[in-house]
Design a protein around this motif. Structure first.
Motif, PDB file in Angstrom:
ATOM      1  N   LEU A  80       0.822  -1.213   0.000  1.00 46.03           N
ATOM      2  CA  LEU A  80       0.000   0.000   0.000  1.00 46.03           C
ATOM      3  C   LEU A  80       0.859   1.267   0.000  1.00 46.03           C
ATOM      4  O   LEU A  80       0.324   2.376   0.048  1.00 46.03           O
ATOM      5  N   ASN A  84      -2.684   5.924  -2.657  1.00 47.89           N
ATOM      6  CA  ASN A  84      -3.379   7.008  -1.964  1.00 47.89           C
ATOM      7  C   ASN A  84      -4.879   6.751  -2.074  1.00 47.89           C
ATOM      8  O   ASN A  84      -5.439   6.832  -3.177  1.00 47.89           O
ATOM      9  N   PRO A  85      -5.556   6.428  -0.974  1.00 47.19           N
ATOM     10  CA  PRO A  85      -6.980   6.094  -1.043  1.00 47.19           C
ATOM     11  C   PRO A  85      -7.840   7.187  -1.678  1.00 47.19           C
ATOM     12  O   PRO A  85      -8.862   6.895  -2.305  1.00 47.19           O
ATOM     13  N   GLN A  86      -7.435   8.443  -1.513  1.00 48.52           N
ATOM     14  CA  GLN A  86      -8.234   9.550  -2.054  1.00 48.52           C
ATOM     15  C   GLN A  86      -8.152   9.646  -3.579  1.00 48.52           C
ATOM     16  O   GLN A  86      -9.123  10.031  -4.232  1.00 48.52           O
ATOM     17  N   SER A  89      -8.128   4.966  -5.362  1.00 50.58           N
ATOM     18  CA  SER A  89      -9.195   3.980  -5.153  1.00 50.58           C
ATOM     19  C   SER A  89     -10.122   3.914  -6.368  1.00 50.58           C
ATOM     20  O   SER A  89     -10.311   4.899  -7.071  1.00 50.58           O
ATOM     21  N   GLN A 163      -5.372  -3.040  -4.487  1.00 50.71           N
ATOM     22  CA  GLN A 163      -4.971  -2.101  -3.439  1.00 50.71           C
ATOM     23  C   GLN A 163      -6.178  -1.444  -2.772  1.00 50.71           C
ATOM     24  O   GLN A 163      -6.143  -1.164  -1.565  1.00 50.71           O
ATOM     25  N   THR A 164      -7.235  -1.210  -3.535  1.00 49.94           N
ATOM     26  CA  THR A 164      -8.461  -0.648  -2.953  1.00 49.94           C
ATOM     27  C   THR A 164      -9.000  -1.581  -1.879  1.00 49.94           C
ATOM     28  O   THR A 164      -9.350  -1.156  -0.770  1.00 49.94           O
ATOM     29  N   ALA A 167      -6.519  -1.773   1.185  1.00 48.12           N
ATOM     30  CA  ALA A 167      -6.573  -0.591   2.054  1.00 48.12           C
ATOM     31  C   ALA A 167      -7.743  -0.694   3.025  1.00 48.12           C
ATOM     32  O   ALA A 167      -7.603  -0.407   4.225  1.00 48.12           O
ATOM     33  N   MET A 168      -8.896  -1.120   2.528  1.00 44.54           N
ATOM     34  CA  MET A 168     -10.085  -1.257   3.384  1.00 44.54           C
ATOM     35  C   MET A 168      -9.901  -2.388   4.384  1.00 44.54           C
ATOM     36  O   MET A 168     -10.249  -2.254   5.564  1.00 44.54           O
TER      37      MET A 168
END
Length: 341
Positions: A80, A84-86, A89, A163-164, A167-168
């Motif tokens: 990860l 960057n989740p923002q 994702s 990766q999405t 991350a969760m």
């Protein structure tokens, strides 16, 4: 509002601890040697309704259990680091099927763990957390995911889908383990949120029972992949038997043929070329048969230097003679299309 009582702490042989016997294990010594989280994990993993046994041997097993969980967290964080989740994702509906399945499966694990916490069944919390990390993640999902994370294009949908989900899953896992492995959870949280503001200053500001985003057709996904995991277990067993006899060096050197009853064969065939990634083989063929059976044969193809798959198209590009067409596409072209795994 509630009172919890526990049994006496005894040594590994069930004897009362006594300085004269020399069988006392001091909590401070455990913390100095192995860290406070090992002591916390021992407390939580012990069924306190009876006597609580502790010894050097028992603590060694606790350390081993902790390492499995920590190694899972290290893998998650490592994959990860460029996410960057923002901005990176993708929508859950657009994620690959195995990623959506794992999110749905993690939701069921969370529900189990929250119930265990509410019942003060801390040993069940530790047991389920350990199994989730070592078997469901390490032994299944992350094992399959490595190819996509390491060989697909850096910004490809296939990799960003993985990766999405990771991350969760990582955030959920850390909040669920925080009441037990508090220091480790805080360490992971700091790595996950390097520029954290006051709202993310600590994992202990998070709710451990906060649900994951909903996955469409959750029940169907869970049922479908439960069957696939059973077939994968049978395939892994068959490949291991051939590997032990020297027939193949690794699962990627194997080509397998899976025979299964009509309904199951159709379920497997639905995955198409992605099925080989589930089995971690270079080729997987499905045939209809009366019962489930798996036959294994070594591949006659050449091994790709990059992805380690054995493929007939290795060397077809003179510029990159050691690579397969899939890797060349992922590195220099449009990239491969993955839908399921």
């Amino acid at each position: 509002d509630a009172l919890l009582t526990h049994g006496f702490v005894v040594d590994g042989n069930g004897h009362k601890m006594s300085k004269s016997k020399g069988n006392v294990i001091a909590p401070q010594k455990v913390m100095d040697t192995s860290g406070a989280d090992i002591l916390r994990l021992w407390v939580a993993s012990t069924d306190y309704s009876g006597e609580l046994s502790i010894s050097e041997e028992i603590l060694k097993r606790v350390v081993e259990s902790y390492r499995r969980i920590r190694n899972t967290l290290r893998f998650l964080l490592a994959n990860l680091m460029d996410f960057n989740p923002q901005t990176d994702s993708i929508e859950i509906a657009d994620c690959l099927e195995i990623d959506r399945y794992m999110l749905a499966f993690t939701s069921t694990i969370q529900e189990d763990l929250v119930l265990c916490y509410q019942r003060y069944e801390f040993h069940q919390v530790v047991h389920k957390l350990h199994n989730y990390c070592s078997e469901d993640l390490g032994g299944f999902y992350l094992d399959i995911l490595k190819d996509r994370l390491y060989t697909c294009g850096v910004n490809s949908k296939a990799r960003r889908s993985a990766q999405t989900a990771l991350a969760m899953i990582t955030r959920q896992l850390v909040t669920l383990m925080a009441p037990v492995l508090s220091f480790t959870a805080e360490e992971v949280w700091a790595t996950l949120n390097p520029g954290r503001d006051v709202t993310e200053a600590s994992v202990f500001f998070e709710l451990y029972n906060q649900p994951l985003p909903e996955v469409a057709d959750e029940a169907a996904l869970l049922a479908r992949w439960a069957k696939l995991r059973e077939v994968r277990a049978a395939a892994t067993k068959a490949i291991e038997a051939v590997r032990e006899s020297g027939g193949v060096g690794s699962s990627l050197q194997a080509e397998i043929i899976v025979e299964a009853p009509a309904d199951l064969a159709a379920e497997l065939a639905r995955l198409g070329d992605d099925l080989k990634f589930v089995f971690i083989t270079s080729q997987a063929t499905v045939k209809q048969g009366d019962v489930l059976s798996v036959s294994v044969a070594p591949s006659a193809a050449t091994k790709c230097e990059r992805c380690w798959h054995y493929r007939s198209d290795v060397g077809t590009d003179a510029t990159h003679s050691g690579l397969c067409a899939r890797c060349i596409s992922n590195l220099y072209g449009a990239g491969e299309t993955r839908a399921f795994a």
